[in-house]
Structure formats: C-alpha cells, structure tokens
Design a protein around this motif. Structure first.
Motif, mmCIF file in Angstrom:
data_model
loop_
_atom_site.group_PDB
_atom_site.id
_atom_site.type_symbol
_atom_site.label_atom_id
_atom_site.label_comp_id
_atom_site.label_asym_id
_atom_site.label_seq_id
_atom_site.Cartn_x
_atom_site.Cartn_y
_atom_site.Cartn_z
ATOM 1 N N TYR A 97 0.721 -1.131 -0.113
ATOM 2 C CA TYR A 97 0.069 0.119 0.017
ATOM 3 C C TYR A 97 0.762 1.236 0.197
ATOM 4 O O TYR A 97 0.471 2.186 -0.772
ATOM 5 N N PRO A 98 1.839 1.591 0.871
ATOM 6 C CA PRO A 98 2.567 2.615 0.887
ATOM 7 C C PRO A 98 3.124 2.917 -0.557
ATOM 8 O O PRO A 98 3.197 4.120 -1.162
ATOM 9 N N ASN A 99 3.777 1.906 -1.081
ATOM 10 C CA ASN A 99 4.368 2.129 -2.528
ATOM 11 C C ASN A 99 3.292 2.448 -3.683
ATOM 12 O O ASN A 99 3.656 3.160 -4.567
ATOM 13 N N ILE A 100 2.153 1.850 -3.350
ATOM 14 C CA ILE A 100 1.159 1.948 -4.558
ATOM 15 C C ILE A 100 0.511 3.420 -4.255
ATOM 16 O O ILE A 100 0.350 3.912 -5.427
ATOM 17 N N VAL A 101 0.333 4.052 -3.101
ATOM 18 C CA VAL A 101 -0.105 5.248 -2.866
ATOM 19 C C VAL A 101 0.989 6.372 -3.568
ATOM 20 O O VAL A 101 0.691 7.286 -4.204
ATOM 21 N N GLU A 102 2.260 6.087 -3.195
ATOM 22 C CA GLU A 102 3.202 6.881 -3.757
ATOM 23 C C GLU A 102 3.394 6.972 -5.261
ATOM 24 O O GLU A 102 3.676 7.912 -6.096
ATOM 25 N N ALA A 103 3.254 5.711 -5.937
ATOM 26 C CA ALA A 103 3.278 5.745 -7.329
ATOM 27 C C ALA A 103 1.931 6.538 -7.841
ATOM 28 O O ALA A 103 2.209 7.311 -8.809
ATOM 29 N N ILE A 104 0.900 6.399 -7.204
ATOM 30 C CA ILE A 104 -0.364 7.031 -7.806
ATOM 31 C C ILE A 104 -0.194 8.736 -7.268
ATOM 32 O O ILE A 104 -0.347 9.508 -8.324
#
Length: 173
Positions: free
Chosen positions: A153-160
């Motif tokens: 989740y943290p990396n998904i949020v950063e990508a978005i």
C-alpha cells in the motif's frame, strides 16, 4: 446471447450465455488475461476494469448488460515499450510484489485520478466542490476497494501520488 462492445479500442462481438460475467468473457472469450479473478465477490478489486470511464468490478458485471460499452483493461492502458504513466510509476515506486492485484490497482487508479479531476468527492475530501486534491489520505480512501495481499500500500499510494502530482503540475502550467 450476442453482446457488442469496444474493448481497448477494438469493437468485439461476444456470444455467451446471459449469466457470463464481463470478467469471464474478457479472460476466456477475448483472451485478455491481465484482469484477474480474485475473490469473485467484488470485495478485492483484482478484476477492476474501466467501463465508459468508470471503474467497475468486472466479476459482478454481467457481460450482457454492457451492450455498446467501451471497456479498457490493463492491456489497453499500455504495453511493453509504451507503458502508461501509472504503469511506469508502479515500476519506479515498487508498487507491487507478486503482481496479482496490480492490473486492478492500475485500472482503478487510472479512473480514480479522472474522478478526482472531475471534482467527485470521497468520504475524506475536504471540499465538495472543485478538483479534489489527491493527498495520501485521499488516495488511500479512494483506492480502498482494491486489496493487496502483499501489503504494498505505501508504494502503491506513492506511485499514484507521483502521477497525480505531475498531472496537477501540468494543469497549472
């Protein structure tokens, strides 16, 4: 029963029983296996595709109800050598581990960014008017229907956020 729809820019006619889901038609009749079958109950988001500009759970959607619709799957967002901005950001930010949920995450995020640009509020939006600011909290809320068993989740949020911030900067110019 015949259903005609446009999938990733190509008009297709699919003959299937009335009980066939859009997910099963995409995977089995069209051969687009990027969209995944996770829970088959609309709870995980692995099957998320974009239909007429809105993200949906394709496992809960009957194919026959999509007559004339425009469907975009992960295959329609980019391909090797020509990735979408979100696909590139997921790679750069390590927004995946096993990758099973990634197609649904990227399709959902693509439509979510458009929803925010149109001013659609979420539960945590500070304002009900104007373009929504996609803070990390806002992104997390809007993506809450897409689960990641690997907890990326943290990396998904950063990508978005990377893509959303770049889009906002372009709009400001």
């Amino acid at each position: 029963m015949k259903t005609t729809l446009t999938i990733n820019g190509e008009q297709r006619e699919i003959e299937a029983e009335a009980r066939v889901t859009l997910l099963d038609a995409l995977r089995h009749d069209v051969g687009l296996t990027g969209t995944k079958k996770g829970c088959d109950h609309g709870q995980c988001g692995a099957c998320t595709v974009i239909v007429d500009g809105r993200r949906i759970n394709s496992c809960l959607t009957l194919l026959c109800t999509q007559e004339g619709a425009e469907v975009t799957t992960i295959e329609g967002l980019g391909e090797p050598g020509r990735l979408s901005a979100l696909q590139e950001a997921f790679l750069a930010q390590d927004g995946f581990q096993c990758g099973y949920c990634t197609p649904g995450q990227i399709c959902s995020a693509t439509a979510m960014i458009e929803e925010a640009a149109k001013g659609w509020p979420s539960w945590v939006s500070e304002s009900l008017e104007g373009e929504a600011v996609l803070s990390r909290e806002e992104i997390s809320e809007r993506m809450s229907g897409n689960l990641c068993r690997c907890a990326c989740y943290p990396n998904i949020v950063e990508a978005i956020a990377t893509v959303a911030d770049a889009r906002m900067a372009e709009a400001a110019e």
